[in-house]
Design an enzyme around this catalytic site. Sequence first.
Site, PDB file in Angstrom:
ATOM      1  N   GLY A  28      35.022  -4.215 -40.537  1.00 53.34           N
ATOM      2  CA  GLY A  28      35.504  -3.562 -41.747  1.00 53.34           C
ATOM      3  C   GLY A  28      35.149  -2.084 -41.761  1.00 53.34           C
ATOM      4  N   HIS A  31      38.712   2.852 -40.281  1.00 50.52           N
ATOM      5  CA  HIS A  31      38.957   4.303 -40.186  1.00 50.52           C
ATOM      6  C   HIS A  31      40.113   4.520 -39.211  1.00 50.52           C
ATOM      7  CE1 HIS A  31      36.895   3.990 -36.375  1.00 50.52           C
ATOM      8  NE2 HIS A  31      35.821   3.493 -36.966  1.00 50.52           N
ATOM      9  N   GLY A  33      40.321   5.221 -36.193  1.00 53.35           N
ATOM     10  CA  GLY A  33      40.158   4.581 -34.888  1.00 53.35           C
ATOM     11  C   GLY A  33      40.653   3.143 -34.925  1.00 53.35           C
ATOM     12  N   HIS A  34      40.357   2.441 -36.024  1.00 49.93           N
ATOM     13  CA  HIS A  34      40.853   1.069 -36.156  1.00 49.93           C
ATOM     14  C   HIS A  34      42.380   1.054 -36.263  1.00 49.93           C
ATOM     15  CE1 HIS A  34      36.666   0.369 -37.834  1.00 49.93           C
ATOM     16  NE2 HIS A  34      36.756  -0.530 -36.875  1.00 49.93           N
ATOM     17  N   GLY A 144      37.749  -0.042 -29.081  1.00 49.45           N
ATOM     18  CA  GLY A 144      37.793   1.420 -28.989  1.00 49.45           C
ATOM     19  C   GLY A 144      36.857   1.952 -27.909  1.00 49.45           C
ATOM     20  N   SER A 182      33.920   6.913 -36.947  1.00 45.40           N
ATOM     21  CA  SER A 182      33.002   5.775 -36.948  1.00 45.40           C
ATOM     22  C   SER A 182      32.796   5.337 -38.387  1.00 45.40           C
ATOM     23  CB  SER A 182      31.653   6.222 -36.351  1.00 45.40           C
ATOM     24  OG  SER A 182      30.637   5.309 -36.711  1.00 45.40           O
TER      25      SER A 182
END
Length: 293
Positions: A28, A31, A33-34, A144, A182
């Site tokens: 969860g 951000h 990156g996800h 990632g 992150s």
Amino acid sequence: MDVLEGLRELQARRATAAGRLGLVPTMGALHPGHRALLRAARDRCDNVAASLFVNPTQFGAEDDFAGYPRTWDRDLEILAAEGVDFVWAPPMEVMYPEGPVATVDPGQLATVLEGKARPGHFAGVATVVARLFDQVRPDMAFFGQKDWQQTRVIADLVERLEPGIELVVAATVREADGLACSSRNVCLDGQGRRAATALYGGLVRASAAFEGGEEDAEALREMVRTTVASEPLARLEYASVADALDLIELEVAREPVVFSGAVTVGGVHLIDNIVVGPELAREDGTDGTGSGL
Ligand code: PAF
């Protein structure tokens, strides 16, 4: 988008997911990156699942499991907006039922770098990832590059335990000032936020020197150390110049090489890396699939 909390529901939903299923495991606090991982999964798979589970076994005594950011409602909005088909969000007692739970040995790759700085961390990661793979049964899984060592540990685990799953490692997504996205960035205050960029600055300096012909790995590590040392709020935990695949520290730098490090800023543990190697950095933002790992 279905949000599933029970194993039976999950199995029933999995059975209706025709074609290739991609899994994006997360804790969860999503951000950009996800989002990049979800898009990589959408591009390659017929169905996309994401997991939401803050895994206590990968936090050490010093890590604040309780204080890890939790943004459940916003996470679900992001997952729906990215076209996720179903979310696996097991409660603690489903992931770790009472009684003995088989743990997974994360292997040799987990004994260095983050594994040394955070004892037990990769055993927790390997165990929960093996359980997620077993529960969701994906064809592909997406991680990632910011957590490079984690991707290596998981690649090894897949080779040993789940050879049918193809891994994709997507390039690190960065803020405008270079800081790697992150979930922990929200824990930094303004000054800390600026200080945190020193690690990436050091890694850029070292990798640029390597690409300019410097092969002395210790000299390259020293560039990371001195860059971080110029920022009083950042405390360097380690600077590494290692083989990108087996993570063994190099004396003479050569490709494929990973420049990595960890810093603590205001009590927040941050990691970053740059990988240099022909198969490991592609223009499309991924390093290729399991074959490149
Ligand atoms: O990278 C993460 O967010 C976690 O380590 C993972 C892979 C979801 C396991 O808890």
